[in-house]
Design a protein around this motif. Structure first.
Motif, PDB file in Angstrom:
ATOM      1  N   TRP A 145      16.768  -5.811   7.374  1.00 45.48           N
ATOM      2  CA  TRP A 145      15.406  -6.087   7.821  1.00 45.48           C
ATOM      3  C   TRP A 145      14.844  -4.943   8.680  1.00 45.48           C
ATOM      4  N   LEU A 146      15.714  -4.109   9.220  1.00 47.53           N
ATOM      5  CA  LEU A 146      15.247  -2.998  10.042  1.00 47.53           C
ATOM      6  C   LEU A 146      14.341  -2.046   9.258  1.00 47.53           C
ATOM      7  N   ALA A 147      14.529  -1.999   7.942  1.00 45.27           N
ATOM      8  CA  ALA A 147      13.673  -1.142   7.117  1.00 45.27           C
ATOM      9  C   ALA A 147      12.217  -1.592   7.174  1.00 45.27           C
ATOM     10  N   GLN A 148      11.990  -2.874   7.496  1.00 44.77           N
ATOM     11  CA  GLN A 148      10.630  -3.392   7.570  1.00 44.77           C
ATOM     12  C   GLN A 148       9.831  -2.782   8.719  1.00 44.77           C
ATOM     13  N   LEU A 149      10.531  -2.175   9.690  1.00 42.36           N
ATOM     14  CA  LEU A 149       9.852  -1.573  10.832  1.00 42.36           C
ATOM     15  C   LEU A 149       9.189  -0.249  10.472  1.00 42.36           C
ATOM     16  N   ASN A 150       9.525   0.279   9.307  1.00 45.62           N
ATOM     17  CA  ASN A 150       8.951   1.545   8.850  1.00 45.62           C
ATOM     18  C   ASN A 150       7.647   1.258   8.100  1.00 45.62           C
ATOM     19  N   PRO A 151       6.487   1.650   8.638  1.00 52.09           N
ATOM     20  CA  PRO A 151       5.221   1.352   7.948  1.00 52.09           C
ATOM     21  C   PRO A 151       5.107   2.006   6.579  1.00 52.09           C
ATOM     22  N   VAL A 152       5.719   3.182   6.401  1.00 52.15           N
ATOM     23  CA  VAL A 152       5.645   3.866   5.112  1.00 52.15           C
ATOM     24  C   VAL A 152       6.287   3.012   4.022  1.00 52.15           C
ATOM     25  N   TYR A 153       7.322   2.283   4.372  1.00 53.16           N
ATOM     26  CA  TYR A 153       8.018   1.404   3.426  1.00 53.16           C
ATOM     27  C   TYR A 153       7.045   0.423   2.784  1.00 53.16           C
ATOM     28  N   HIS A 154       6.152  -0.160   3.574  1.00 52.84           N
ATOM     29  CA  HIS A 154       5.208  -1.157   3.055  1.00 52.84           C
ATOM     30  C   HIS A 154       4.143  -0.505   2.183  1.00 52.84           C
ATOM     31  N   PHE A 155       3.685   0.682   2.575  1.00 50.98           N
ATOM     32  CA  PHE A 155       2.674   1.373   1.770  1.00 50.98           C
ATOM     33  C   PHE A 155       3.227   1.775   0.409  1.00 50.98           C
ATOM     34  N   ILE A 156       4.475   2.185   0.378  1.00 48.59           N
ATOM     35  CA  ILE A 156       5.090   2.565  -0.890  1.00 48.59           C
ATOM     36  C   ILE A 156       5.252   1.348  -1.789  1.00 48.59           C
ATOM     37  N   GLU A 157       5.693   0.243  -1.220  1.00 49.55           N
ATOM     38  CA  GLU A 157       5.999  -0.930  -2.030  1.00 49.55           C
ATOM     39  C   GLU A 157       4.768  -1.587  -2.635  1.00 49.55           C
ATOM     40  N   ILE A 158       3.638  -1.610  -1.919  1.00 49.26           N
ATOM     41  CA  ILE A 158       2.466  -2.290  -2.484  1.00 49.26           C
ATOM     42  C   ILE A 158       1.939  -1.559  -3.709  1.00 49.26           C
ATOM     43  N   ALA A 159       2.195  -0.251  -3.796  1.00 49.96           N
ATOM     44  CA  ALA A 159       1.714   0.512  -4.948  1.00 49.96           C
ATOM     45  C   ALA A 159       2.781   0.652  -6.025  1.00 49.96           C
ATOM     46  N   ARG A 160       4.035   0.882  -5.624  1.00 53.01           N
ATOM     47  CA  ARG A 160       5.075   1.144  -6.615  1.00 53.01           C
ATOM     48  C   ARG A 160       5.437  -0.106  -7.414  1.00 53.01           C
ATOM     49  N   ALA A 161       5.484  -1.258  -6.775  1.00 59.05           N
ATOM     50  CA  ALA A 161       5.878  -2.475  -7.486  1.00 59.05           C
ATOM     51  C   ALA A 161       4.966  -2.773  -8.676  1.00 59.05           C
ATOM     52  N   PRO A 162       3.632  -2.818  -8.507  1.00 62.87           N
ATOM     53  CA  PRO A 162       2.787  -3.066  -9.695  1.00 62.87           C
ATOM     54  C   PRO A 162       2.809  -1.926 -10.703  1.00 62.87           C
ATOM     55  N   MET A 163       2.984  -0.697 -10.250  1.00 60.40           N
ATOM     56  CA  MET A 163       2.996   0.434 -11.182  1.00 60.40           C
ATOM     57  C   MET A 163       4.222   0.430 -12.068  1.00 60.40           C
ATOM     58  N   LEU A 164       5.313  -0.215 -11.605  1.00 62.52           N
ATOM     59  CA  LEU A 164       6.542  -0.274 -12.396  1.00 62.52           C
ATOM     60  C   LEU A 164       6.839  -1.664 -12.926  1.00 62.52           C
ATOM     61  N   GLY A 165       5.985  -2.639 -12.607  1.00 65.87           N
ATOM     62  CA  GLY A 165       6.187  -3.989 -13.095  1.00 65.87           C
ATOM     63  C   GLY A 165       7.360  -4.707 -12.465  1.00 65.87           C
ATOM     64  N   THR A 166       7.712  -4.342 -11.234  1.00 64.18           N
ATOM     65  CA  THR A 166       8.831  -4.998 -10.540  1.00 64.18           C
ATOM     66  C   THR A 166       8.316  -6.115  -9.641  1.00 64.18           C
ATOM     67  N   THR A 167       9.234  -6.831  -9.014  1.00 61.77           N
ATOM     68  CA  THR A 167       8.877  -7.976  -8.181  1.00 61.77           C
ATOM     69  C   THR A 167       8.008  -7.542  -7.009  1.00 61.77           C
ATOM     70  N   GLN A 168       6.911  -8.258  -6.807  1.00 66.83           N
ATOM     71  CA  GLN A 168       5.976  -7.946  -5.737  1.00 66.83           C
ATOM     72  C   GLN A 168       6.204  -8.890  -4.564  1.00 66.83           C
TER      73      GLN A 168
END
Length: 280
Positions: free
Chosen positions: A223-246
């Motif tokens: 859960w410590l990875a959640q403290l990194n704001p860049v992590y959230h910005f990457i995931e909101i875009a990468r998940a739909p672009m690759l069709g993975t779980t959002q």
């Protein structure tokens, strides 16, 4: 004479007000032809006298995706068909974030001559930087289209969520550039500090390493990875672009950062907009 003197002082040092801060933003947006032209010229100038010009942006991303993707997929024991698109899209988003932050920290310092010689809203320089980084991002999207053809990730209608995700990336780049730009004109130690922090954030963000590997090895501490704001910005875009779980909590975090960031940036713009020409 006394009244005239007061008026002169008021004109030279405009009062801090929300109206003037909002006016600076709206006037900057209204000068779209200016900052769009300057941003495009920045891209062209970087590859001046080269045969392929800005196409080197796309070529560089393709080489990174092929070389590092195949190597790290072997290291992590991942299927290249899944890992290469994962890493490549992560790099595309990271380059946009990194460019916005690092160039944002020097946006007014780099444009010192223009700021002092041409009266214009300070947001013109902010928009120029964000537009330039967005153009670089669009060049890298050509590689993404190639990945769709070669590796065929399970993309479905949720790929449309990438559009609001990219919009949020651009909106957040605006307040980041504005905030860091103003702060760096006053405190010149900020740009090198930002460079060091971004190097650290790269290794802390799920760009090269898969999130699944972190969850398997870190256990309850993942859960410590959640403290990194860049992590959230990457995931909101990468998940739909690759069709993975959002995961929708990423959108909540990014939404909160967008609102909070722009409120803080407007406060800084309100209080210190008029001082930027003196600080640079």
């Amino acid at each position: 004479m006394e009244a005239g003197g007061e008026t002169g002082v008021a004109a030279e040092h405009p009062p801090r007000s929300w109206a003037k801060a909002v006016e600076d933003v709206t006037d900057g947006l209204g000068l779209r032809r200016l900052w769009a032209h300057l941003g495009w010229q920045d891209v062209r100038r970087r590859y001046r006298r080269s045969f392929l010009g800005p196409l080197w942006i796309t070529i560089g991303m393709a080489i990174t995706a092929a070389g590092l993707g195949l190597m790290y997929s072997t290291i992590f024991g991942e299927d290249p068909a899944e890992y290469v698109p994962y890493m490549a899209v992560g790099f595309m988003i990271w380059y946009f974030v990194q460019g916005s932050v690092q160039y944002g920290a020097e946006v007014f310092i780099r444009n010192e001559g223009m700021i002092k010689q041409m009266p214009a809203p300070v947001t013109v320089h902010v928009l120029r930087t964000v537009w330039r980084e967005f153009l670089l991002f669009l060049h890298n999207l050509v590689v993404y289209l190639g990945l769709l053809v070669i590796f065929r990730p399970p993309v479905d209608w949720t790929v449309l969520l990438a559009l609001p995700a990219i919009l949020l990336l651009v909106l957040n780049a605006g307040w980041v550039v504005l905030l860091l730009g103003v702060a760096s004109t006053r405190f010149r130690d900020i740009p090198p500090v930002v460079g060091s922090v971004m190097q650290l954030l790269f290794f802390l963000s799920p760009i090269v390493w898969p999130v699944s590997v972190l969850e398997e090895n870190a256990g309850s501490q993942a859960w410590l990875a959640q403290l990194n704001p860049v992590y959230h910005f990457i995931e909101i875009a990468r998940a739909p672009m690759l069709g993975t779980t959002q995961h929708w909590h990423h959108w909540v975090v990014v939404g909160a950062l967008t609102v909070g960031g722009w409120v803080l940036a407007l406060v800084i713009l309100r209080n210190y907009r008029a001082r930027v020409p003196y600080w640079v």
